[in-house]
Design a protein around this motif. Sequence first.
Motif, short mmCIF file in Angstrom:
data_model
loop_
_atom_site.label_atom_id
_atom_site.label_comp_id
_atom_site.label_asym_id
_atom_site.label_seq_id
_atom_site.Cartn_x
_atom_site.Cartn_y
_atom_site.Cartn_z
N CYS A 1 -3.28 -0.58 4.90
CA CYS A 1 -4.19 -1.52 4.24
C CYS A 1 -4.43 -2.70 5.18
CB CYS A 1 -3.60 -2.01 2.91
SG CYS A 1 -2.07 -2.98 3.10
N ASN A 2 -5.17 -3.68 4.71
CA ASN A 2 -5.45 -4.85 5.54
C ASN A 2 -4.20 -5.66 5.85
OD1 ASN A 2 -8.20 -4.26 5.63
ND2 ASN A 2 -8.65 -5.48 3.80
N GLN A 3 -3.27 -5.68 4.91
CA GLN A 3 -2.06 -6.47 5.11
C GLN A 3 -1.19 -5.94 6.24
OE1 GLN A 3 -1.38 -9.36 3.53
NE2 GLN A 3 -3.42 -9.13 2.61
N ARG B 1 -2.50 -3.96 8.70
CA ARG B 1 -3.45 -3.58 9.77
C ARG B 1 -3.61 -2.07 9.87
NH1 ARG B 1 -0.03 -7.35 11.61
NH2 ARG B 1 1.17 -5.81 12.77
N GLY B 2 -3.54 -1.41 8.72
CA GLY B 2 -3.81 0.02 8.66
C GLY B 2 -2.67 0.92 9.09
N CYS C 1 0.80 -1.24 0.00
CA CYS C 1 0.00 0.00 0.00
C CYS C 1 0.82 1.28 0.00
CB CYS C 1 -0.94 0.01 1.22
SG CYS C 1 -0.09 0.08 2.82
#
Length: 565
Positions: free
Chosen positions: A496-498, A500-501, A470
């Motif tokens: 991103c989700n990978q 955890r933000g 991201c």
Amino acid sequence: MTRRIRLGESLVETGLITQAQLDEALNRRVGTGERIGEALVALGYISERDLLRTLAQDADIPFLERGDLVVDPTTTAHIPSAIAHLQQVVPLRFDGRALIVAMRNPFDVGAIRALERSTGKPIRVAAADPVAISRLIEQVYGGAPSSASSRAQSMADEALAAARASVAAKQTPVVSASAPMPVTVSSNDGMTAAELADDIIRRGVVLGATDIHIEPLEETVQVRYRVDGILQNGASYAKSNQASLLSRLKILSGLDIAESRLPQDGRVRTRVDGRLVDLRVSTFPTVHGEDTVLRVLDRSRVNLRVESLGITAADLALLREALQKPFGLIPVTGPTGSGKTTTLYSALLEMNDGDRCLITLEDPVEYEVERIRQAQINVRAGLTFASGLRSVLRHDPDVILVGEMRDQETVQIALSAALTGHLVLTTLHTTTAAGAIPRLLDMGAEPFVVASAVSLIASQRLVRTLCPDCRAESDVPDDARKRFGLSGTVYRAVGCNQCRGTGFRGRLGIFEFLPIGDEIVSAIYERRSSDEIRRLAGRPTLLDDGLLKVRSGLTSLDEVLRVTA
């Protein structure tokens, strides 16, 4: 006090089982994952009564035979019938200071404390045959209501398993992450304290946390995880869970569950998702209860190879050249949590080829390494860095790792060792590599000793690496690009989700190396400042190395400035 030994050895010594039966149980345990006591009971080599008696004896808890279970009628009023059936506990007598009670699970810390609060008296516990206790409760109090009876039986079954888990955890440092726990907690999902503790630990391991903070607040217990050097909030739990959760952690790590006024330190090895993880447990009393921090030492997540640390090729050549020398002092500097220990272990593994004798003095030992003799500092017993280093020098070492040079005596011995044919690796708390030289001089070292003994100084920090899924191009102002020498594409964190933000996944080091050349030797003799030594060296600084990683797209400018400012 009885001698603390492993459960299997204790059972063999008392003649309850043979060594062959123990070996069979150990083989069974490998396939089933059972504890040794459970395996012996399943094989029919020992009864649960004898198992509980052995565990109680090892924990210095009296085990009463049927003839000793005599109830003084004046004591029954102190424990209501419902509590007696529910906790499977029966009062026996007063001994002048405490109320003696017999319990099916004498390791249930939560139940014992609850009894002390409800009776207003100190409680002394004794173990006994679970069947005998159940019958005695029925004789004294009568039959329990059906709902309570089933619950009592369920708790009794859990208690015996928990008793095995509680004491077995003290006997053997390897415990199951899903081990049962005698203390149940009142939580929304009905988890036991064991399940709650295991869930907290498992989440930390999955997140890749280096530390797990369990913080008692006024009305709740807050869990926070340090991931990539930054604390992140985890779940919060009801205040009623605090005592049982802490007791679970103390039992696992071999701490004194009755001591809440003083800090304590312990260690436990647990299995999480099929892999072993070491936890260093530290408690500290606060106004709202004991604050607990778990340092997670997950060897499977740490790549202890010097090539993976983030050192540039030129600096890596300098480091390897220093490691190949037969003598000299190599200090690694930086604040706490900057990765110094990982660098030192990586250096040790680089040299761990069997040709040299490697000995370490650590506080505490973080990673156990084969073929390296590792010792842990024990100040109470008189084993300090200074005294330990003196003793190590009599053990024919080639390489010595001293966890930290904290005082003048340790500095003097380490420098002397480096001058007399030993390669000494250590850490020092300074902000720059050049700052290590004035620090050593301030601690009483003579300039000619420092100049002769020190061969290379390293300083380091850890920066978070950008998430490759991201990261996005950063719009860096022209004046900032000019100031930091940035050209081309520079990236920033998004989230991103990978990741955890957070925008980051993992960390790597930024380094500053200072080899001791002729100009630096002259500066040491002249006792020049760290800034002057840095200018004379003309070596890349921590900021320079960080900016190199920014240009490579590995991290962001903000992240480098955060750790070097």
